[in-house]
Design a protein around this motif. Structure first.
Motif, PDB file in Angstrom:
ATOM      1  N   ALA A  79       0.828  -1.217   0.000  1.00 30.96           N
ATOM      2  CA  ALA A  79       0.000   0.000   0.000  1.00 30.96           C
ATOM      3  C   ALA A  79       0.857   1.259   0.000  1.00 30.96           C
ATOM      4  N   ASP A  80       0.378   2.258  -0.744  1.00 30.94           N
ATOM      5  CA  ASP A  80       0.972   3.597  -0.712  1.00 30.94           C
ATOM      6  C   ASP A  80       0.268   4.487   0.307  1.00 30.94           C
ATOM      7  N   ALA A  81      -0.943   4.101   0.674  1.00 25.95           N
ATOM      8  CA  ALA A  81      -1.752   4.890   1.609  1.00 25.95           C
ATOM      9  C   ALA A  81      -2.789   3.959   2.216  1.00 25.95           C
ATOM     10  N   TYR A  82      -3.353   4.409   3.336  1.00 27.42           N
ATOM     11  CA  TYR A  82      -4.330   3.586   4.057  1.00 27.42           C
ATOM     12  C   TYR A  82      -5.561   4.422   4.402  1.00 27.42           C
ATOM     13  N   VAL A  83      -6.690   3.730   4.467  1.00 22.25           N
ATOM     14  CA  VAL A  83      -7.881   4.271   5.117  1.00 22.25           C
ATOM     15  C   VAL A  83      -8.268   3.261   6.180  1.00 22.25           C
ATOM     16  N   VAL A  84      -8.404   3.734   7.408  1.00 23.86           N
ATOM     17  CA  VAL A  84      -8.800   2.866   8.518  1.00 23.86           C
ATOM     18  C   VAL A  84     -10.249   3.192   8.866  1.00 23.86           C
ATOM     19  N   VAL A  85     -11.097   2.168   8.805  1.00 24.28           N
ATOM     20  CA  VAL A  85     -12.509   2.313   9.148  1.00 24.28           C
ATOM     21  C   VAL A  85     -12.674   1.789  10.567  1.00 24.28           C
ATOM     22  N   THR A  86     -13.005   2.687  11.499  1.00 27.05           N
ATOM     23  CA  THR A  86     -13.018   2.297  12.909  1.00 27.05           C
ATOM     24  C   THR A  86     -14.289   2.713  13.633  1.00 27.05           C
ATOM     25  N   PRO A  87     -14.810   1.818  14.476  1.00 33.03           N
ATOM     26  CA  PRO A  87     -15.817   2.244  15.442  1.00 33.03           C
ATOM     27  C   PRO A  87     -15.115   2.790  16.675  1.00 33.03           C
ATOM     28  N   GLU A  88     -15.912   3.183  17.641  1.00 29.79           N
ATOM     29  CA  GLU A  88     -15.371   3.642  18.918  1.00 29.79           C
ATOM     30  C   GLU A  88     -15.887   2.733  20.015  1.00 29.79           C
ATOM     31  N   TYR A  89     -14.970   2.048  20.696  1.00 28.78           N
ATOM     32  CA  TYR A  89     -15.325   1.206  21.835  1.00 28.78           C
ATOM     33  C   TYR A  89     -14.700   1.835  23.073  1.00 28.78           C
ATOM     34  N   ASN A  90     -15.525   2.265  24.006  1.00 27.73           N
ATOM     35  CA  ASN A  90     -15.025   2.864  25.255  1.00 27.73           C
ATOM     36  C   ASN A  90     -14.060   4.022  24.985  1.00 27.73           C
ATOM     37  N   HIS A  91     -14.467   4.900  24.071  1.00 26.53           N
ATOM     38  CA  HIS A  91     -13.703   6.108  23.722  1.00 26.53           C
ATOM     39  C   HIS A  91     -12.392   5.808  23.006  1.00 26.53           C
ATOM     40  N   PRO A 112       0.626   8.017   4.120  1.00 23.30           N
ATOM     41  CA  PRO A 112      -0.523   8.728   4.693  1.00 23.30           C
ATOM     42  C   PRO A 112      -1.641   7.776   5.105  1.00 23.30           C
ATOM     43  N   VAL A 113      -2.377   8.189   6.119  1.00 21.69           N
ATOM     44  CA  VAL A 113      -3.498   7.418   6.645  1.00 21.69           C
ATOM     45  C   VAL A 113      -4.721   8.321   6.695  1.00 21.69           C
ATOM     46  N   GLY A 114      -5.815   7.843   6.143  1.00 22.22           N
ATOM     47  CA  GLY A 114      -7.099   8.520   6.264  1.00 22.22           C
ATOM     48  C   GLY A 114      -7.969   7.782   7.265  1.00 22.22           C
ATOM     49  N   LEU A 115      -8.828   8.508   7.963  1.00 20.76           N
ATOM     50  CA  LEU A 115      -9.647   7.913   9.010  1.00 20.76           C
ATOM     51  C   LEU A 115     -11.132   8.076   8.695  1.00 20.76           C
ATOM     52  N   ILE A 116     -11.845   6.957   8.797  1.00 21.90           N
ATOM     53  CA  ILE A 116     -13.303   6.965   8.714  1.00 21.90           C
ATOM     54  C   ILE A 116     -13.805   6.340  10.008  1.00 21.90           C
ATOM     55  N   SER A 117     -14.579   7.098  10.755  1.00 24.39           N
ATOM     56  CA  SER A 117     -15.065   6.602  12.042  1.00 24.39           C
ATOM     57  C   SER A 117     -16.588   6.592  12.061  1.00 24.39           C
ATOM     58  N   TYR A 118     -17.097   5.721  12.914  1.00 20.13           N
ATOM     59  CA  TYR A 118     -18.548   5.655  13.074  1.00 20.13           C
ATOM     60  C   TYR A 118     -18.863   5.268  14.506  1.00 20.13           C
ATOM     61  N   GLY A 119     -20.054   5.621  14.925  1.00 21.55           N
ATOM     62  CA  GLY A 119     -20.453   5.300  16.292  1.00 21.55           C
ATOM     63  C   GLY A 119     -21.756   5.978  16.634  1.00 21.55           C
ATOM     64  N   GLY A 120     -21.943   6.213  17.912  1.00 21.04           N
ATOM     65  CA  GLY A 120     -23.152   6.866  18.385  1.00 21.04           C
ATOM     66  C   GLY A 120     -23.043   8.369  18.261  1.00 21.04           C
ATOM     67  N   LEU A 121     -23.297   9.057  19.347  1.00 20.89           N
ATOM     68  CA  LEU A 121     -23.323  10.516  19.333  1.00 20.89           C
ATOM     69  C   LEU A 121     -21.995  11.114  18.861  1.00 20.89           C
ATOM     70  N   SER A 122     -20.884  10.514  19.253  1.00 22.14           N
ATOM     71  CA  SER A 122     -19.574  11.086  18.904  1.00 22.14           C
ATOM     72  C   SER A 122     -19.118  10.718  17.504  1.00 22.14           C
ATOM     73  N   GLY A 123     -19.776   9.756  16.869  1.00 22.99           N
ATOM     74  CA  GLY A 123     -19.378   9.373  15.519  1.00 22.99           C
ATOM     75  C   GLY A 123     -18.003   8.720  15.454  1.00 22.99           C
ATOM     76  N   GLY A 124     -17.525   8.220  16.575  1.00 25.71           N
ATOM     77  CA  GLY A 124     -16.221   7.565  16.585  1.00 25.71           C
ATOM     78  C   GLY A 124     -15.041   8.506  16.572  1.00 25.71           C
ATOM     79  N   LEU A 125     -15.276   9.798  16.770  1.00 22.07           N
ATOM     80  CA  LEU A 125     -14.189  10.780  16.652  1.00 22.07           C
ATOM     81  C   LEU A 125     -13.104  10.603  17.708  1.00 22.07           C
ATOM     82  N   ARG A 126     -13.476  10.127  18.900  1.00 17.98           N
ATOM     83  CA  ARG A 126     -12.444   9.925  19.929  1.00 17.98           C
ATOM     84  C   ARG A 126     -11.516   8.776  19.545  1.00 17.98           C
ATOM     85  N   ALA A 127     -12.060   7.740  18.928  1.00 20.64           N
ATOM     86  CA  ALA A 127     -11.210   6.645  18.440  1.00 20.64           C
ATOM     87  C   ALA A 127     -10.275   7.155  17.349  1.00 20.64           C
TER      88      ALA A 127
END
Length: 197
Positions: A79-91, A112-127
């Motif tokens: 890979a030349d670059a990554y996208v990490v798809v992550t939920p948030e578990y316990n922040h 380079p790494v790109g981040l895609i997060s998902y979750g409840g109210l925070s949308g996984g942003l803390r992860a």
């Protein structure tokens, strides 16, 4: 700079039963189809069960672990670059994702790494913020913009598409554009002068 497409690895970061990550990943992979500057390799960590006990520095992994480690390592290395798809578990990001990241070092460096997060109210942003610190330690750089789905389970239709595609698609395009710029620039730099960690 090179016109060769970048190799983008999209990593499904959750292995939990009932996980939502594959739906988010499938949607994002679809967004890349119109982006001629990338080729995509979707990596599902569920297919690479790495143990929590890692070998010490200089120690070889156990024989039964080596095929899994090598197979995942080869895909990450390409890979030349990554996208990490992550939920948030316990922040924080899932343990399986952090463990998989920790098993490798040079594979992540100067990419380079790109981040895609998902979750409840925070949308996984803390992860996602945790991952920025982790990748910095591994000499990888996270791009500024990210994609986040708040209350993700309600944000997708039964067909696996976001309920409000305009904002999601615009955010995905910004993320891809940044990854392509950094991916090409860092690939050219690594080829001209290898990055040592």
């Amino acid at each position: 700079m090179s016109q060769e497409p970048i190799q983008l690895a999209v990593i499904i970061g959750s292995v939990r039963a009932g996980r939502f990550g594959p739906a988010v990943t499938q949607w994002f992979a679809g967004q890349t189809r119109d982006h001629s500057a990338v080729t995509v390799d979707v990596i599902d960590l569920e297919q690479y069960p790495l143990p929590l006990r890692m070998p010490d520095f200089g120690e070889e992994p156990p024989v039964e672990v080596a095929p899994v480690k090598n197979a995942l390592g080869e895909r990450l290395q390409r890979a030349d670059a990554y996208v990490v798809v992550t939920p948030e578990y316990n922040h924080a990001p899932p343990a399986a994702l952090k463990n998989a990241i920790d098993w490798y070092r040079s594979e992540w460096a100067a990419k380079p790494v790109g981040l895609i997060s998902y979750g409840g109210l925070s949308g996984g942003l803390r992860a996602a913020e945790h991952l920025r610190q982790i990748f910095a330690e591994l000499h990888a750089m996270t791009v500024r913009d990210a994609v986040s789905f708040h209350h993700a389970w309600n944000d997708f239709t039964h067909e696996g598409e976001p309920s409000s595609p305009e904002g999601s698609e615009a955010a995905a395009k910004v993320l891809l554009d940044q990854l392509v710029w950094w991916g090409v620039a860092l690939r050219d730099a690594r080829r001209a002068r290898p990055y040592n960690v």
